[in-house]
Design a protein around this motif. Structure first.
Motif, PDB file in Angstrom:
ATOM      1  N   ILE A   1       0.449  -0.948  -0.024  1.00  0.00           N
ATOM      2  CA  ILE A   1       0.546  -0.032   0.005  1.00  0.00           C
ATOM      3  C   ILE A   1       0.324   1.477  -0.022  1.00  0.00           C
ATOM      4  CG2 ILE A   1      -1.785   1.561   1.377  1.00  0.00           C
ATOM      5  CD1 ILE A   1      -2.944  -1.703   1.832  1.00  0.00           C
ATOM      6  N   LEU A   2       1.518   1.029   1.374  1.00  0.00           N
ATOM      7  CA  LEU A   2       2.496   2.445   1.275  1.00  0.00           C
ATOM      8  C   LEU A   2       3.477   2.991   0.133  1.00  0.00           C
ATOM      9  CD1 LEU A   2       3.924   5.431   3.241  1.00  0.00           C
ATOM     10  CD2 LEU A   2       5.683   3.488   4.059  1.00  0.00           C
ATOM     11  N   PRO A   3       4.222   1.981  -0.749  1.00  0.00           N
ATOM     12  CA  PRO A   3       4.715   2.356  -2.140  1.00  0.00           C
ATOM     13  C   PRO A   3       3.491   3.053  -3.081  1.00  0.00           C
ATOM     14  CG  PRO A   3       5.698  -0.049  -1.092  1.00  0.00           C
ATOM     15  CD  PRO A   3       4.260   0.343  -0.492  1.00  0.00           C
ATOM     16  N   GLY A   4       3.105   2.209  -2.946  1.00  0.00           N
ATOM     17  CA  GLY A   4       2.025   2.183  -4.401  1.00  0.00           C
ATOM     18  C   GLY A   4       1.572   4.108  -4.780  1.00  0.00           C
ATOM     19  N   VAL A   5       0.727   3.958  -3.003  1.00  0.00           N
ATOM     20  CA  VAL A   5       0.304   5.184  -3.234  1.00  0.00           C
ATOM     21  C   VAL A   5       1.038   6.086  -2.804  1.00  0.00           C
ATOM     22  CG1 VAL A   5      -0.641   7.004  -1.257  1.00  0.00           C
ATOM     23  CG2 VAL A   5      -1.492   4.651  -1.105  1.00  0.00           C
ATOM     24  N   LEU A   6       2.484   5.609  -2.896  1.00  0.00           N
ATOM     25  CA  LEU A   6       3.235   6.860  -2.778  1.00  0.00           C
ATOM     26  C   LEU A   6       3.974   7.915  -4.252  1.00  0.00           C
ATOM     27  CD1 LEU A   6       6.778   6.397  -0.553  1.00  0.00           C
ATOM     28  CD2 LEU A   6       5.502   8.596  -0.662  1.00  0.00           C
ATOM     29  N   ALA A   7       3.897   5.894  -4.991  1.00  0.00           N
ATOM     30  CA  ALA A   7       4.171   6.862  -6.028  1.00  0.00           C
ATOM     31  C   ALA A   7       2.832   7.306  -7.140  1.00  0.00           C
ATOM     32  CB  ALA A   7       3.587   5.267  -6.872  1.00  0.00           C
ATOM     33  N   ILE A   8       1.608   7.077  -6.497  1.00  0.00           N
ATOM     34  CA  ILE A   8       0.798   8.029  -7.123  1.00  0.00           C
ATOM     35  C   ILE A   8       0.751   9.877  -6.275  1.00  0.00           C
ATOM     36  CG2 ILE A   8      -1.474   8.439  -7.256  1.00  0.00           C
ATOM     37  CD1 ILE A   8      -1.953   5.373  -7.313  1.00  0.00           C
ATOM     38  N   VAL A   9       0.753   9.538  -4.687  1.00  0.00           N
ATOM     39  CA  VAL A   9       1.038  11.068  -4.391  1.00  0.00           C
ATOM     40  C   VAL A   9       1.684  11.645  -4.244  1.00  0.00           C
ATOM     41  CG1 VAL A   9       0.275  12.472  -2.329  1.00  0.00           C
ATOM     42  CG2 VAL A   9      -0.943  10.138  -2.567  1.00  0.00           C
ATOM     43  N   VAL A  10       2.950  11.377  -4.796  1.00  0.00           N
ATOM     44  CA  VAL A  10       4.355  12.092  -4.790  1.00  0.00           C
ATOM     45  C   VAL A  10       4.762  12.780  -6.058  1.00  0.00           C
ATOM     46  CG1 VAL A  10       6.874  12.088  -4.797  1.00  0.00           C
ATOM     47  CG2 VAL A  10       5.630  10.616  -3.110  1.00  0.00           C
ATOM     48  N   PRO A  11       3.703  12.513  -7.360  1.00  0.00           N
ATOM     49  CA  PRO A  11       3.853  13.729  -8.366  1.00  0.00           C
ATOM     50  C   PRO A  11       3.038  14.531  -8.299  1.00  0.00           C
ATOM     51  CG  PRO A  11       4.051  11.239  -9.081  1.00  0.00           C
ATOM     52  CD  PRO A  11       3.955  11.595  -7.277  1.00  0.00           C
ATOM     53  N   ILE A  12       1.823  14.284  -7.916  1.00  0.00           N
ATOM     54  CA  ILE A  12       1.019  15.071  -7.894  1.00  0.00           C
ATOM     55  C   ILE A  12       1.467  16.173  -7.154  1.00  0.00           C
ATOM     56  CG2 ILE A  12      -1.631  15.583  -7.006  1.00  0.00           C
ATOM     57  CD1 ILE A  12      -2.239  12.826  -7.955  1.00  0.00           C
ATOM     58  N   ALA A  13       2.017  15.730  -5.464  1.00  0.00           N
ATOM     59  CA  ALA A  13       2.134  16.812  -4.662  1.00  0.00           C
ATOM     60  C   ALA A  13       3.070  17.732  -4.782  1.00  0.00           C
ATOM     61  CB  ALA A  13       2.876  16.102  -3.020  1.00  0.00           C
ATOM     62  N   VAL A  14       4.180  17.257  -5.579  1.00  0.00           N
ATOM     63  CA  VAL A  14       5.377  18.045  -6.262  1.00  0.00           C
ATOM     64  C   VAL A  14       4.970  19.055  -7.286  1.00  0.00           C
ATOM     65  CG1 VAL A  14       7.600  17.840  -7.607  1.00  0.00           C
ATOM     66  CG2 VAL A  14       7.519  16.382  -5.737  1.00  0.00           C
ATOM     67  N   GLY A  15       3.852  18.352  -8.141  1.00  0.00           N
ATOM     68  CA  GLY A  15       3.575  19.343  -9.119  1.00  0.00           C
ATOM     69  C   GLY A  15       2.577  20.505  -8.411  1.00  0.00           C
ATOM     70  N   MET A  16       1.699  19.955  -7.934  1.00  0.00           N
ATOM     71  CA  MET A  16       0.360  20.946  -7.500  1.00  0.00           C
ATOM     72  C   MET A  16       1.530  22.351  -5.993  1.00  0.00           C
ATOM     73  SD  MET A  16      -2.137  20.385  -7.955  1.00  0.00           S
ATOM     74  CE  MET A  16      -3.231  21.648  -7.297  1.00  0.00           C
ATOM     75  N   LEU A  17       2.386  21.200  -5.704  1.00  0.00           N
ATOM     76  CA  LEU A  17       3.412  22.862  -4.612  1.00  0.00           C
ATOM     77  C   LEU A  17       4.475  23.372  -5.309  1.00  0.00           C
ATOM     78  CD1 LEU A  17       4.137  20.667  -1.463  1.00  0.00           C
ATOM     79  CD2 LEU A  17       3.276  22.906  -1.067  1.00  0.00           C
ATOM     80  N   LEU A  18       5.261  22.945  -6.770  1.00  0.00           N
ATOM     81  CA  LEU A  18       6.407  23.282  -6.842  1.00  0.00           C
ATOM     82  C   LEU A  18       5.886  23.854  -8.812  1.00  0.00           C
ATOM     83  CD1 LEU A  18       9.592  21.483  -5.361  1.00  0.00           C
ATOM     84  CD2 LEU A  18       8.270  23.779  -4.996  1.00  0.00           C
ATOM     85  N   GLY A  19       4.946  23.071  -9.092  1.00  0.00           N
ATOM     86  CA  GLY A  19       4.746  23.134 -10.520  1.00  0.00           C
ATOM     87  C   GLY A  19       4.844  22.383 -11.682  1.00  0.00           C
ATOM     88  N   VAL A  20       4.973  22.689 -12.817  1.00  0.00           N
ATOM     89  CA  VAL A  20       4.982  21.386 -13.835  1.00  0.00           C
ATOM     90  C   VAL A  20       5.980  21.404 -13.988  1.00  0.00           C
ATOM     91  CG1 VAL A  20       2.469  21.805 -15.354  1.00  0.00           C
ATOM     92  CG2 VAL A  20       3.947  23.800 -14.712  1.00  0.00           C
ATOM     93  N   GLU A  21       7.670  23.189 -13.915  1.00  0.00           N
ATOM     94  CA  GLU A  21       8.297  22.165 -14.156  1.00  0.00           C
ATOM     95  C   GLU A  21       9.312  21.419 -13.435  1.00  0.00           C
ATOM     96  OE1 GLU A  21      11.092  24.806 -16.464  1.00  0.00           O
ATOM     97  OE2 GLU A  21      10.237  26.625 -15.308  1.00  0.00           O
ATOM     98  N   ALA A  22       8.409  22.024 -12.467  1.00  0.00           N
ATOM     99  CA  ALA A  22       9.705  20.527 -10.907  1.00  0.00           C
ATOM    100  C   ALA A  22       8.749  19.714 -11.078  1.00  0.00           C
ATOM    101  CB  ALA A  22       8.899  21.314 -10.012  1.00  0.00           C
ATOM    102  N   LEU A  23       7.808  19.320 -11.773  1.00  0.00           N
ATOM    103  CA  LEU A  23       6.931  18.003 -12.163  1.00  0.00           C
ATOM    104  C   LEU A  23       7.902  17.355 -13.041  1.00  0.00           C
ATOM    105  CD1 LEU A  23       4.909  15.576 -11.784  1.00  0.00           C
ATOM    106  CD2 LEU A  23       3.002  16.669 -12.296  1.00  0.00           C
ATOM    107  N   GLY A  24       8.330  18.051 -14.503  1.00  0.00           N
ATOM    108  CA  GLY A  24       8.875  17.451 -14.693  1.00  0.00           C
ATOM    109  C   GLY A  24      10.447  17.062 -14.981  1.00  0.00           C
ATOM    110  N   GLY A  25      10.958  18.166 -14.294  1.00  0.00           N
ATOM    111  CA  GLY A  25      12.221  17.309 -13.116  1.00  0.00           C
ATOM    112  C   GLY A  25      12.213  16.593 -12.762  1.00  0.00           C
ATOM    113  N   LEU A  26      11.207  16.172 -11.763  1.00  0.00           N
ATOM    114  CA  LEU A  26      10.893  15.354 -11.240  1.00  0.00           C
ATOM    115  C   LEU A  26      10.994  13.478 -11.999  1.00  0.00           C
ATOM    116  CD1 LEU A  26       8.835  14.493  -8.040  1.00  0.00           C
ATOM    117  CD2 LEU A  26       7.889  12.568  -9.700  1.00  0.00           C
ATOM    118  N   ILE A  27      10.523  14.175 -12.757  1.00  0.00           N
ATOM    119  CA  ILE A  27      10.088  12.712 -13.948  1.00  0.00           C
ATOM    120  C   ILE A  27      11.756  12.196 -14.811  1.00  0.00           C
ATOM    121  CG2 ILE A  27       9.454  11.754 -16.009  1.00  0.00           C
ATOM    122  CD1 ILE A  27       6.689  13.595 -15.090  1.00  0.00           C
ATOM    123  N   GLY A  28      11.876  12.885 -15.119  1.00  0.00           N
ATOM    124  CA  GLY A  28      13.368  13.153 -15.587  1.00  0.00           C
ATOM    125  C   GLY A  28      14.536  12.158 -14.560  1.00  0.00           C
ATOM    126  N   GLY A  29      14.859  12.728 -13.671  1.00  0.00           N
ATOM    127  CA  GLY A  29      14.981  12.761 -12.349  1.00  0.00           C
ATOM    128  C   GLY A  29      14.805  11.091 -11.851  1.00  0.00           C
TER     129      GLY A  29
END
Lengths: 672, 672
Positions: free
Chosen positions: A554-582
């Motif tokens: 459960i925890l890994p699964g939920v993390l994988a979904i929540v973290v990208p959304i959280a980073v995008g909401m807090l830091l915006g689309v560019e940060a989320l793009g960087g997150l995917i690249g990293g």
């Protein structure tokens, strides 16, 4: 007309799967003892699936509601379909696999050829379900939802999230049982592998099915649909209105399905009794058909062979990564031999050198992926039109995955043969049977290594292609690494696979500990268990693996979904793009490292067991066993889960792209 | 006037180091036996340095010629100075450390307070040489070369390349000797640690000096000058002509030097006999002085406290990472305890859980670094002017490193105390002496953990700041992650730390094997060696470590320099930018993972040795020893080398930025 072809091909694959299933059911399931044991395995596997589905249904409903609220109801419908189809593929494949195992064991009493045929047919059912349900679902939803591929990103999200749970849950299940059974049974009590006196033995065999059959099938199901989705969305943007061009990826996939069916028929009916050659035979035929088909498709739809070359590049990169994997993980090359040699100086040097091999083995696959990316980008004219080039990358991914039907068939065939061996052992069949199943299994291992190469390579390319779709959807023309938010995104993204690896390995450790305690407890408290007079409580062990797997996924699964959304909401689309690249870069590296280190340790142990450095029972062997045990969660739990993690996070970003583009970056607005 | 202040401060630090050295030399070096043993260690260390310098001089000449041809002669001069100053700092520090060790042992016969004073003074010499030579060299060259900081990137390159060789060579040296001495001496022959009968014991003690003193000093020397260089070059670009503002980083460093000297004097003369408090005392005084100094500097030069807050952010992030490190690596918290518990179920579970802890421990430090990056970027107004924000990041790095003099002093103090313990043991001094040195050493370990946090955090920030300078120099306003060449760069960059880790671990494995064979050979062939009647051939073991270290450091060192240039020339400036981004993210993660996994295994073993889970000699202890041995190259060779790798590759890119911007991307021109 064109748009119905993929639907027809999907139905054909499912019909083929149905015929194969019928054929397997007709075969002799062996004597009473065999039926009893395979019954336990079947029951255990189904019990796990049923409990898993209960969890997943809650998850599906919750996420569907979120999508309706945040995106739209059409995407939510696609999400539900993607999830349900993935579940369906896993269910059918595993149902058949747990029938094929005992029949393979029985057939092996008659000879190798027949056993091979049944085991391969069992694998092929899983393969055909994956591609059949994948292409059928995608094409159908595409047409129903008005020829707009934007909604079917939801289908990918559904497939990805189920894949993550299935892979992580299955991986924890199988390794907890495996480590528990081995450490107490083999090492402490000194009884052989697959001994019916071992309480964890059924759980171990169930694990092969839920991890290596259902988990792996869900993994490739999502790679398969993910790559098609990314090519469709990019094509929709590039060829506005020209349906024949937009549909190209689905056409290509259709060709792949037909090629896979023909390849599977050849492999199944081959008169050759050498299993390696038989499997290669089928794979080559499938590959050649795809090459011919994609060349003619490329010329007839695009008027030139550029798309064909991008596809070919994908195929070549996939095969090469598989072949390279062999160099690092087969005892015929110096890497595994060096680990075996280091086992002479103890456990520590075994671990250090295996770890070094795993790290070292990342180099060439990464260079190959880079070459494939650059080639398919520039051949499609990415120098002039960046999205055209990115389309080339997505075609390379589709090309790599076009023969997924065969890849899955060969991959799932291994655990079926493995299970057949276990059943033969537990039922006291003559050792000649076990020899045959062992041979089939070992061939499966080599071919599965190539399959792993495909899985990693395609995950990288699919994620990159989905990344391109993300950029296109958020109307980003640049994700600037010089902007600190992007850098921060890259750092966080690169960290996530480490966190994910830690969580999954820790879960295996915890679950294995429970299992070890239970097995020890049963050995102590059930009188007559070691003499074979009393039956161990298999169910208890199955239950431990099941509960642990479900709780820990459960925890890994939920993390994988929540973290990208959280980073995008807090830091915006560019940060989320960087997150995917990293995340993609570090995830691919850790996946390769863990898979190859695990494989190398495994084969170093087997190399010693065949007589090198003192053989079985020597100190070197003891050290090698430690290496192998460390490698188990590396190669079967954490490593493979990375592939899905990176694809899932990318597709989450894609589905929520518009929401994030419009509302994201809350923290940045505070700063400025 | 202003620009001479840093020079004066540098000279002050060197004078202070000289006074400390004189003071140490005057102390009693103990009895004949002690002198003999410390003579061996001193000789071995100097022999290693001399042979290393022979290799390095060839390297320096070759690279200097390349720089003259490709860049300009002024940068080449700076390069030579940077390299020579780094060598000089290492030489002086180690020379004193190998004198302070025996005098610390002798002083410990009189009491803890005096031993602490000598050991700390020895470490402080290294610290003062690092900051003194660093700031003196930078400021002098800056003035001589016409107040243009672009040339002094060469100084950073010189410092970085020497650091890499010193760290890798030193790391291989110390771990080969350590693993070899332990595996044969402690495990096989059953003699205690630091037993003079063990032929590898001198090499082991030499290793502490070349790895933990000289290697670590070179590492922080380059972080120190690197951070100042990046701030200077960015400031030069931002404040064209305004010398007082451009010189701000040098002024800040000057404040740091003074603060470090005062802090060191306090620590040295503290009447407190609790070593932990004494060290903390000095560190706090230094820190407070820097905070006060930087606040007034910030206000007087920039007219506001923004720069101060960026600096403060750096300091806080550095200290926090150090503190967090403690949570994962100290046996007072659950992580180490969990590993110790897992040791009960064997080696494999010990390794798995330690590895999981290492991976898990990356999360919070990364989040802290990200917070520091964003804060220092936005506080300096990065929202409006991106380069102003990047300047803020570089100030955070300078701030974090301003008290480097103290950090190095505390870091180098540990191995001196450790060495003193070894000498006491080998000379047969009463056990009370060993108790004192052990206590000093254990305090050093805790404080060194914080130092490691600083090293990792500052490496990340320095690399990011240098990255900004690179972008400014190549006139890139964006490094677009959507361009496939950038992505390819990120992938290759992220792969390099894996490759680097593989090479260095493999080197330790190979060298340790040689050492193991030699020690076994001597035990067998020298009659009377086990009875203490015949002397082992220490020199042979010292020679094995020396040769192995020098041979094995070449490939990683050359790779780190050649790969960025090759990628830049073939794929262009954007790909090289991606490479740095990828390398920094994956390098920092692997560095944290390896350092903390190694530290956690180490302390889990010590925890068991103090009586938990069966104590010394139990099966759990055996498993924990394996974990500790695996952790050795993790935390002392490969892990720390990552810090330098990422900084070296960044500064290579910066030095060759113009050449690459003008001529790079050969492969891309072929494609288009």
């Amino acid at each position: 007309m064109n748009s119905y072809l993929p639907i027809v091909c999907g139905i054909l694959a499912l019909i083929f799967a149905f015929i194969l299933t019928k054929g397997i059911s007709k075969e002799d399931p062996g004597n009473e003892r065999m039926k009893e044991i395979s019954g336990y395995i079947h029951e255990g596997a189904m019990a796990f699936l049923k409990r898993e589905y209960r969890y997943l249904s809650v998850f599906i409903v919750v996420v569907a509601i979120i999508i309706i609220l945040a995106v739209d109801y059409k995407t939510a419908i696609c999400f539900v379909f993607g999830a349900v189809f993935s579940i369906l593929a896993g269910y059918c494949g595993m149902n058949v696999a747990t029938k094929a195992n005992v029949r393979t064991a029985q057939a092996a009493t008659e000879g190798q050829r027949k056993a091979l045929k049944i085991a391969f047919s069992g694998g092929a059912v899983m393969g055909m379900c994956v591609v059949g349900l994948g292409i059928f679902g995608l094409a159908l939803l595409y047409i129903i939802l008005g020829n707009d591929p934007n909604f079917i990103t939801g289908f990918g999200l559904g497939a990805s999230s189920i894949a993550l749970f299935a892979r992580v849950g299955g991986g924890i299940y199988t390794k907890a049982a495996d480590v528990g059974a081995d450490l107490v049974g083999k090492v402490e009590a000194g009884i052989p592998e697959d001994d019916p006196r071992n309480p964890a033995v059924i759980a171990d065999n169930v694990g092969d099915n839920v991890g290596d059959v259902a988990g792996m099938g869900a993994d490739l199901f999502e790679s398969y649909v993910g790559s098609i989705i990314s090519a469709l969305t990019l094509g929709y943007f590039l060829f506005s209105g020209e349906q024949s061009k937009i549909l190209f990826p689905l056409m290509l996939a259709s060709v792949g399905v037909i090629a896979s069916i023909i390849g599977a028929i050849f492999a199944r009916n081959s008169k050759n009794s050498n299993p390696q050659k038989t499997l290669n035979h089928g794979t080559y035929i499938g590959g050649v058909l795809v090459i011919i088909g994609s060349l003619s498709l490329s010329i007839s739809i695009f008027g030139d062979s550029k798309a064909f070359f991008a596809i070919l590049a994908g195929l070549i990169v996939g095969i090469s990564i598989g072949k390279i994997t062999e160099i690092y993980t087969s005892d015929e090359y110096r890497f595994v031999r060096r680990i075996a040699k280091q086992s002479e100086t103890g456990e520590a040097t075994t671990i250090i050198s295996g770890f070094a091999v795993g790290m070292y083995s990342t180099m060439i696959p990464i260079v190959l992926i880079c070459a494939g990316v650059l080639f398919s980008f520039y051949i499609m004219g990415g120098g002039e039109n960046i999205f055209m080039g990115l389309y080339g990358i997505s075609l390379a991914a589709v090309g790599m995955l076009s023969t997924t039907g065969l890849t899955v068939a060969v991959d799932a065939y291994g655990p079926i043969a493995d299970n057949a061996g276990g059943i033969a052992e537990m039922s006291g069949l003559p050792s000649s049977v076990r020899e045959i199943t062992d041979k089939l299994d070992s061939v499966g291992n080599t071919t599965a290594a190539i399959g792993k190469g495909f899985a990693i390579g395609s995950a990288a390319l699919t994620a990159l292609a989905l990344f391109a779709s993300y950029a296109q959807k958020t109307e980003l023309t640049a994700i600037n690494l010089l902007t600190p938010v992007t850098l921060v995104g890259v750092l966080i993204g690169a960290m996530l696979p480490f966190l994910f690896g830690a969580l999954t390995m820790e879960s295996v450790g915890k679950a294995a500990n429970h299992m070890i305690e239970e097995v020890r407890h049963q050995f102590k408290t059930i009188p007559g268990i070691m003499e074979g007079k009393a039956k161990p409580d298999y169910k208890k062990c199955v239950d431990i693996s099941t509960s642990a797997a479900l709780k820990e996924m459960i925890l890994p699964g939920v993390l994988a979904i929540v973290v990208p959304i959280a980073v995008g909401m807090l830091l915006g689309v560019e940060a989320l793009g960087g997150l995917i690249g990293g995340a993609v870069s570090s995830g691919v590296l850790i996946a390769i490292m863990m898979a190859n280190a695990g494989g190398a340790w495994d084969n170093a142990k087997k190399f010693i067991e065949r007589g090198a450095h003192g053989g079985k029972g020597s100190d070197a062997h003891k050290a090698a066993v430690v290496g192998d045990t460390v490698g188990d969660p590396f190669k079967d739990t954490s490593g493979p889960a990375m592939n899905i993690l990176i694809k899932l996070m990318t597709i989450v970003s894609l589905v929520f792209a518009t929401v994030i583009a419009n509302n994201g970056g809350i923290l940045l607005r505070l700063f400025n």
